[in-house]
Write a protein that holds these residues in place. Structure first.
Motif, PDB file in Angstrom:
ATOM      1  N   PHE A 109     -21.133   7.429 -38.918  1.00 51.66           N
ATOM      2  CA  PHE A 109     -19.834   7.451 -39.575  1.00 51.66           C
ATOM      3  C   PHE A 109     -18.738   7.779 -38.568  1.00 51.66           C
ATOM      4  O   PHE A 109     -18.870   8.694 -37.762  1.00 51.66           O
ATOM      5  N   PHE A 110     -17.660   7.003 -38.622  1.00 53.19           N
ATOM      6  CA  PHE A 110     -16.513   7.226 -37.746  1.00 53.19           C
ATOM      7  C   PHE A 110     -15.281   6.679 -38.444  1.00 53.19           C
ATOM      8  O   PHE A 110     -15.371   6.078 -39.523  1.00 53.19           O
ATOM      9  N   ALA A 111     -14.130   6.883 -37.852  1.00 53.97           N
ATOM     10  CA  ALA A 111     -12.887   6.436 -38.475  1.00 53.97           C
ATOM     11  C   ALA A 111     -12.263   5.282 -37.705  1.00 53.97           C
ATOM     12  O   ALA A 111     -12.322   5.233 -36.480  1.00 53.97           O
ATOM     13  N   ILE A 112     -11.703   4.349 -38.460  1.00 52.80           N
ATOM     14  CA  ILE A 112     -10.810   3.324 -37.912  1.00 52.80           C
ATOM     15  C   ILE A 112      -9.527   3.467 -38.724  1.00 52.80           C
ATOM     16  O   ILE A 112      -9.459   3.051 -39.877  1.00 52.80           O
ATOM     17  N   ALA A 171     -20.584   3.037 -41.064  1.00 50.60           N
ATOM     18  CA  ALA A 171     -19.468   3.054 -42.011  1.00 50.60           C
ATOM     19  C   ALA A 171     -18.207   3.563 -41.332  1.00 50.60           C
ATOM     20  O   ALA A 171     -18.257   4.465 -40.482  1.00 50.60           O
ATOM     21  N   ALA A 172     -17.076   2.981 -41.717  1.00 43.52           N
ATOM     22  CA  ALA A 172     -15.785   3.370 -41.158  1.00 43.52           C
ATOM     23  C   ALA A 172     -14.901   3.984 -42.228  1.00 43.52           C
ATOM     24  O   ALA A 172     -14.652   3.375 -43.272  1.00 43.52           O
ATOM     25  N   GLY A 173     -14.427   5.200 -41.976  1.00 43.64           N
ATOM     26  CA  GLY A 173     -13.484   5.860 -42.862  1.00 43.64           C
ATOM     27  C   GLY A 173     -12.061   5.648 -42.386  1.00 43.64           C
ATOM     28  O   GLY A 173     -11.807   4.874 -41.460  1.00 43.64           O
ATOM     29  N   PHE A 203     -19.655  -0.992 -43.824  1.00 41.56           N
ATOM     30  CA  PHE A 203     -18.871  -0.379 -44.890  1.00 41.56           C
ATOM     31  C   PHE A 203     -17.492  -0.015 -44.355  1.00 41.56           C
ATOM     32  O   PHE A 203     -17.367   0.663 -43.341  1.00 41.56           O
ATOM     33  N   ALA A 204     -16.428  -0.471 -45.040  1.00 42.76           N
ATOM     34  CA  ALA A 204     -15.048  -0.124 -44.671  1.00 42.76           C
ATOM     35  C   ALA A 204     -14.381   0.503 -45.883  1.00 42.76           C
ATOM     36  O   ALA A 204     -14.217  -0.145 -46.917  1.00 42.76           O
ATOM     37  N   SER A 205     -14.003   1.753 -45.785  1.00 45.09           N
ATOM     38  CA  SER A 205     -13.440   2.456 -46.936  1.00 45.09           C
ATOM     39  C   SER A 205     -11.949   2.177 -47.102  1.00 45.09           C
ATOM     40  O   SER A 205     -11.259   1.784 -46.155  1.00 45.09           O
ATOM     41  N   ALA A 206     -11.469   2.398 -48.326  1.00 41.51           N
ATOM     42  CA  ALA A 206     -10.039   2.344 -48.659  1.00 41.51           C
ATOM     43  C   ALA A 206      -9.365   1.090 -48.129  1.00 41.51           C
ATOM     44  O   ALA A 206      -8.442   1.148 -47.325  1.00 41.51           O
ATOM     45  N   VAL A 207      -9.811  -0.045 -48.619  1.00 44.08           N
ATOM     46  CA  VAL A 207      -9.219  -1.325 -48.202  1.00 44.08           C
ATOM     47  C   VAL A 207      -7.829  -1.481 -48.805  1.00 44.08           C
ATOM     48  O   VAL A 207      -7.631  -1.270 -50.006  1.00 44.08           O
ATOM     49  N   ASN A 208      -6.855  -1.840 -47.962  1.00 40.14           N
ATOM     50  CA  ASN A 208      -5.501  -2.090 -48.435  1.00 40.14           C
ATOM     51  C   ASN A 208      -5.491  -3.302 -49.363  1.00 40.14           C
ATOM     52  O   ASN A 208      -6.140  -4.308 -49.068  1.00 40.14           O
ATOM     53  N   ASP A 256      -6.432   2.270 -38.486  1.00 42.94           N
ATOM     54  CA  ASP A 256      -5.620   1.110 -38.828  1.00 42.94           C
ATOM     55  C   ASP A 256      -6.322   0.283 -39.916  1.00 42.94           C
ATOM     56  O   ASP A 256      -7.451  -0.154 -39.722  1.00 42.94           O
ATOM     57  N   PRO A 257      -5.671   0.068 -41.079  1.00 44.39           N
ATOM     58  CA  PRO A 257      -6.350  -0.619 -42.191  1.00 44.39           C
ATOM     59  C   PRO A 257      -6.773  -2.048 -41.865  1.00 44.39           C
ATOM     60  O   PRO A 257      -7.840  -2.489 -42.302  1.00 44.39           O
ATOM     61  N   ASN A 258      -5.968  -2.773 -41.079  1.00 42.66           N
ATOM     62  CA  ASN A 258      -6.334  -4.148 -40.718  1.00 42.66           C
ATOM     63  C   ASN A 258      -7.521  -4.159 -39.761  1.00 42.66           C
ATOM     64  O   ASN A 258      -8.424  -4.987 -39.884  1.00 42.66           O
ATOM     65  N   ALA A 259      -7.512  -3.227 -38.813  1.00 41.72           N
ATOM     66  CA  ALA A 259      -8.622  -3.140 -37.862  1.00 41.72           C
ATOM     67  C   ALA A 259      -9.916  -2.771 -38.568  1.00 41.72           C
ATOM     68  O   ALA A 259     -11.003  -3.244 -38.204  1.00 41.72           O
ATOM     69  N   ARG A 260      -9.803  -1.939 -39.601  1.00 49.05           N
ATOM     70  CA  ARG A 260     -10.997  -1.527 -40.355  1.00 49.05           C
ATOM     71  C   ARG A 260     -11.611  -2.729 -41.075  1.00 49.05           C
ATOM     72  O   ARG A 260     -12.830  -2.924 -41.077  1.00 49.05           O
ATOM     73  N   VAL A 261     -10.774  -3.548 -41.682  1.00 49.20           N
ATOM     74  CA  VAL A 261     -11.257  -4.746 -42.372  1.00 49.20           C
ATOM     75  C   VAL A 261     -11.830  -5.747 -41.372  1.00 49.20           C
ATOM     76  O   VAL A 261     -12.877  -6.359 -41.605  1.00 49.20           O
ATOM     77  N   ASN A 262     -11.159  -5.906 -40.237  1.00 48.00           N
ATOM     78  CA  ASN A 262     -11.645  -6.835 -39.211  1.00 48.00           C
ATOM     79  C   ASN A 262     -13.008  -6.410 -38.676  1.00 48.00           C
ATOM     80  O   ASN A 262     -13.867  -7.259 -38.386  1.00 48.00           O
ATOM     81  N   ALA A 263     -13.212  -5.097 -38.559  1.00 42.22           N
ATOM     82  CA  ALA A 263     -14.513  -4.596 -38.088  1.00 42.22           C
ATOM     83  C   ALA A 263     -15.607  -4.941 -39.086  1.00 42.22           C
ATOM     84  O   ALA A 263     -16.734  -5.285 -38.698  1.00 42.22           O
TER      85      ALA A 263
END
Length: 533
Positions: free
Chosen positions: A249-252, A66-68, A269-274, A254-261
């Motif tokens: 669990f780790f953080a990404i 999961a990415a926070g 799991f990608a949290s807090a999607v823009n 950048d919101p676009n990078a998180r969605v791309n991952a």
């Protein structure tokens, strides 16, 4: 006996399901249902529905990634010092609390078997038996006393030190019982003990790098600012939990990078999607978007000590709430009524209507204030989510009636120190809280540390204290309804909408529910999720 379920709703069914997931005994479930008006002979029907709802049998095994949204070298496994969602997720996987907030926003028991009080001032905590820490040590009252007293020690630097300060006496009655004495009556103690910071740690713990708790997972790897990996606690006290073998669990950031991952399959799991990225996820097969509106909001603050009452009332009527939701929040929100208690809270005043978008009425008030035609500065920043877009929408509406709002966009860096609480008109950004009292004492009491509009009312203060100490829930509801009305009518805070959080998940991820404490299932998702084979 009549098989009748009185005042029992779908949300109550959800509470039973949630309690089952959390390992509640049949006796505890029956007490919950009886309190909700379920006849004993009808209990089987409720159990049946709950079991059918959980018929998608959880699968054991698997490694969930999961990415926070945030990471820092200050990331910690010390619950008392936790300050970001990153910390909360890890603490929820390693530790337990005395109580927890269920899917309907009501506190339930976790490490505590029961909490008793006669006056809301002295509380007796009876601990659940058969609970052990990761090292095999049995949970006792000494662990609870130590954990709670840490928040009173200035050297610890607890994030909830001010909240904990009301606990004037914390003592062990016996190995399984703790007594908590409060400075003044507070019926919200079960809610307070469910805050993430009040996780229970082992007596005497000073080194938190091992994450020694009673939780569903045992720590394997923790690299602050980088990642953590936890493995299933095979001796966990809740039967059947957790489902996962391990959780990473780790953080990404950048919101676009998180969605791309997420879309690339690098995370489940990608949290807090823009909101701008939401359609990308919804358009891709094999992925889902889980939304929750639990009380976070961005608000426009107009200081009462620096602005005229008619100007403030004019601003409340020039805010087009529906347009803000559609254009600024892209549909990710619910209409707000200028007070902080959202629909997710059991004390929300549903009868309190938001101020109508009425340019003519706004113009009338602006004229009375003598500001029509003047240029009024409004501070906005990306530091307060969506505030720049919101400001531009309000500016355009005001311009149509001759009201000039000068939107001054300032950098995120330093915004909370230089502008928030200080500028005559500026934006704030408030995260969900579990009780009305926390919102009110933090934001609206005369001595509130974050009194954003400098609202001061002795009547409000007195009513807030009265509600805090009352064990009569109907009375508390009535008082909280009036306090919400007072804030909406008298304070200088405009809350156009409660914002919606969205988490993106792979369709293989199952068991995710919305929780009033926030996204990622109130940050406790690791214990309850499973991966479909």
């Amino acid at each position: 006996m009549i098989d009748k379920i009185t005042n029992w709703t779908k949300s109550d069914d959800a509470r039973v399901e949630d309690a089952i997931r959390r390992g509640a005994s049949r006796r505890e479930l029956l007490k919950m249902m009886l309190a909700g008006g379920v006849a004993l002979s009808a209990g089987g029907a409720v159990f049946g529905r709950a079991e059918r709802a959980l018929a998608a049998t959880p699968v054991s095994g698997g490694h969930l990634k999961a990415a926070g949204i945030s990471a820092s070298n200050a990331d910690t496994l010390d619950p008392a010092k936790a300050s970001l969602g990153t910390d909360y997720v890890r603490c929820c996987s390693l530790y337990n609390r005395l109580t927890f907030i269920d899917v309907t926003g009501v506190p339930q028991m976790e490490l505590a078997e029961k909490l008793d009080t006669k006056d809301a001032k002295t509380w007796t905590v009876t601990l659940r038996k058969g609970v052990t820490f990761h090292d095999g040590k049995a949970l006792t009252s000494a662990d609870v006393v130590y954990s709670l007293k840490r928040h009173l020690d200035p050297a610890v630097g607890s994030k909830v030190a001010k909240i904990a300060a009301q606990m004037t006496e914390i003592k062990a009655v016996d190995a399984n019982t703790v007594e908590i004495g409060l400075k003044a009556a507070n019926a919200d103690l079960p809610f307070i003990l469910a805050l993430h910071h009040f996780m229970i740690v082992e007596d005497g713990t000073t080194d938190f790098s091992k994450g020694m708790g009673t939780g569903a997972f045992v720590l394997e790897t923790f690299e602050p600012g980088v990642r953590s990996i936890v493995k299933k606690n095979t001796n966990y006290w809740k039967p059947g939990f957790p489902h996962l073998d391990s959780f990473e669990f780790f953080a990404i950031t950048d919101p676009n990078a998180r969605v791309n991952a997420l879309l690339a399959g690098d995370v489940h799991f990608a949290s807090a999607v823009n909101p701008r990225s939401a359609k990308m996820i919804e358009a891709q097969p094999g992925f889902e978007l889980v939304k929750s509106t639990v009380g976070a909001y961005t608000n426009l603050n107009i200081r009462l000590d620096m602005n005229k009452p008619d100007f403030i009332m004019g601003m409340k009527h020039i805010v087009d709430r529906e347009q803000i939701i559609m254009a600024a929040l892209r549909g990710f929100g619910e209409v707000g009524n200028d007070q902080p208690i959202s629909k997710a809270n059991v004390y929300h005043n549903a009868d309190l209507k938001p101020k109508a978008f009425d340019p003519d009425k706004a113009k009338h008030h602006f004229q009375k204030a003598g500001v029509l035609g003047q240029s009024i500065p409004v501070i906005a920043s990306d530091a307060a989510d969506f505030s720049v877009d919101m400001a531009m929408i309000i500016q355009a509406s005001a311009a149509e009636i001759g009201m000039k709002l000068d939107i001054q966009r300032v950098p995120s860096d330093g915004y909370w120190d230089k502008y928030w609480l200080k500028a005559p008109i500026h934006f704030g950004n408030i995260n969900p809280r579990s009780t009305p009292d926390i919102y009110f004492s933090l934001l609206y009491a005369s001595d509130a540390p974050w009194n954003e509009s400098q609202y001061k009312s002795p009547k409000f203060d007195a009513m807030m204290l009265e509600a805090r100490g009352s064990l009569d829930d109907a009375k508390r509801h009535a008082i909280y309804n009036e306090l919400q009305t007072m804030i909406s009518d008298e304070a200088g805070t405009i809350i156009p909408a409660y914002t919606t959080n969205a988490d993106g998940i792979s369709s293989k991820v199952k068991g995710l529910q919305v929780n009033p404490l926030g996204g990622m299932m109130g940050y406790a998702m690791a214990e309850y999720l499973w991966l479909e084979a």
